[in-house]
Enzyme design. Structure first.
Site, PDB file in Angstrom:
ATOM      1  N   TRP A  90       0.853  -1.190   0.000  1.00 33.84           N
ATOM      2  CA  TRP A  90       0.000   0.000   0.000  1.00 33.84           C
ATOM      3  C   TRP A  90       0.888   1.240   0.000  1.00 33.84           C
ATOM      4  CZ3 TRP A  90      -1.740   2.830   4.795  1.00 33.84           C
ATOM      5  CH2 TRP A  90      -2.707   3.804   4.500  1.00 33.84           C
ATOM      6  N   ASP A 172      -1.705  -5.609   9.172  1.00 37.58           N
ATOM      7  CA  ASP A 172      -2.587  -4.545   8.701  1.00 37.58           C
ATOM      8  C   ASP A 172      -3.773  -5.236   8.028  1.00 37.58           C
ATOM      9  OD1 ASP A 172      -3.831  -2.313   7.720  1.00 37.58           O
ATOM     10  OD2 ASP A 172      -2.209  -1.702   6.365  1.00 37.58           O
ATOM     11  N   LYS A 208     -14.066   0.095   5.010  1.00 40.73           N
ATOM     12  CA  LYS A 208     -14.630  -0.693   3.922  1.00 40.73           C
ATOM     13  C   LYS A 208     -15.760  -1.593   4.397  1.00 40.73           C
ATOM     14  CE  LYS A 208     -10.412   0.530   2.374  1.00 40.73           C
ATOM     15  NZ  LYS A 208      -9.396   1.185   3.217  1.00 40.73           N
TER      16      LYS A 208
END
Length: 365
Positions: A90, A172, A208
């Site tokens: 990311w 994560d 999300k």
């Protein structure tokens, strides 16, 4: 169109009409009920770490805030200065850890560009070569940006090396439940590491899986082997939080807490995440089927082997430029596409555009 989960909307209305609530500060470490529910969501209610009192949560500003708080604690309290992130990873990982005080931000191999798979051999070799007490960032599920996760057997190998080399795990997990529709399945790797006696911190995001992007709801779950260190850990973490955002916001945390701890709402939420993940899977299958029908040069099976929002297509930067300029199909230069952007009305067009592009702009795909 952005989708507000029905259970989120209903819960917000209930909270707005609750006259017993006020706008006073939360504790520095956050909404206690939310922290407990978030920790149980990722570790599992029957987790040995929970049963033995070796875990707790810290409410943070979404997943990014959890990463930053965890990184600052490790850098300044534990004096850890070397972190390894996957290559690719990311886009914000490296910046967060550099700003938090890590002086060595390194890569470990993750993606096999030729075969479009997790390059487990090089990944393990890179971890073997990492200095003791290095922090290893692992994506809990739906690896961003490749969309490809290690298999359970590969996760076991990764855990074994981290344990043997005395490295520190920082998970994560930004897509729990959103990736597969099953929160337990998406947290399998984290729970396995806990069962193996690993200490860790876990960055959680509820952007999300609850659609709460602008509420910045996150949690840092902490797992230790000795419960006696928790009081000191929380004291030092309070100083980290005070220097960053002082107190976390309440609204989003109240929503997540109420949904996760009310059986009927929890079931509604389960149905919503299953609907979201199923749509993404359907779009992956539709794209692959159309490329197969068109006999597009190259191999494309990785599209449905990947999971979550993103797909590392294998397209080159030159092919991406062609897709954008000729077909107005927009994606990142590394070939990553957001599967959520596909729908039944545009998937055929996108597949035909990819087919024309691959034929027009040759590569080793």
């Amino acid at each position: 169109q952005p989708w507000v989960l029905p259970v989120v909307h209903e819960t917000e209305v209930e909270i707005a009409n609750d006259t017993s609530l006020n706008h006073e500060y939360l504790p520095v470490l956050g909404h206690e009920g939310f922290r407990k529910a978030a920790t149980e969501l990722v570790l599992g209610e029957d987790s040995p770490a929970i049963k033995e009192g070796r875990s707790f949560g810290v409410q943070c500003l979404s997943g990014t805030g959890a990463l930053r708080a965890g990184a600052e604690f490790l850098a300044h309290v534990c004096n850890m200065k070397t972190v390894y992130v996957s290559n690719p990873t990311w886009g914000n990982h490296k910046l967060v850890f550099k700003k938090a005080g890590f002086t060595a931000v390194k890569d470990y191999t993750f993606w096999d560009y030729d075969n479009k798979r997790v390059h487990i051999e090089k990944l393990l070799a890179d971890l073997e070569g990492a200095p003791e007490k290095s922090v290893i960032i692992l994506h809990g599920c739906a690896h961003n940006p490749t969309g490809m996760d290690p298999t359970q057997d590969q996760w076991k190998q990764i855990c074994e090396v981290i344990k043997k080399k005395n490295l520190f795990t920082f998970f994560d997990i930004a897509y729990q439940g959103f990736a597969s529709g099953d929160p337990a399945a998406d947290a399998w790797a984290i729970r396995y590491f806990v069962e193996q006696g690993m200490e860790m911190v876990v960055s959680q995001s509820f952007a999300k899986n609850f659609g709460l992007y602008n509420e910045r709801v996150g949690n840092l779950t902490v797992v230790v082997n000795n419960p006696a260190v928790i009081a000191g850990f929380q004291s030092q973490m309070s100083l980290v939080i005070r220097a960053n955002w002082s107190n976390p916001p309440a609204h989003g945390a109240r929503i997540v807490h109420k949904v996760l701890t009310t059986p009927a709402r929890r079931e509604q939420w389960n149905q919503s995440i299953q609907a979201m993940s199923s749509r993404i899977k359907q779009m992956r299958a539709a794209l692959l089927n159309k490329l197969t029908e068109l006999q597009t040069p190259g191999t494309w099976g990785h599209i449905t082997q990947q999971i979550g929002m993103f797909s590392y297509t294998g397209l080159t930067s030159a092919q991406v430029d062609h897709l954008i300029s000729t077909h107005k199909v927009f994606l990142l230069s590394d070939g990553r596409i957001n599967i959520c952007g596909l729908n039944t009305k545009n998937v055929d067009y996108v597949a035909k555009a990819i087919d024309e592009t691959v034929r027009a702009v040759k590569s080793n795909i």
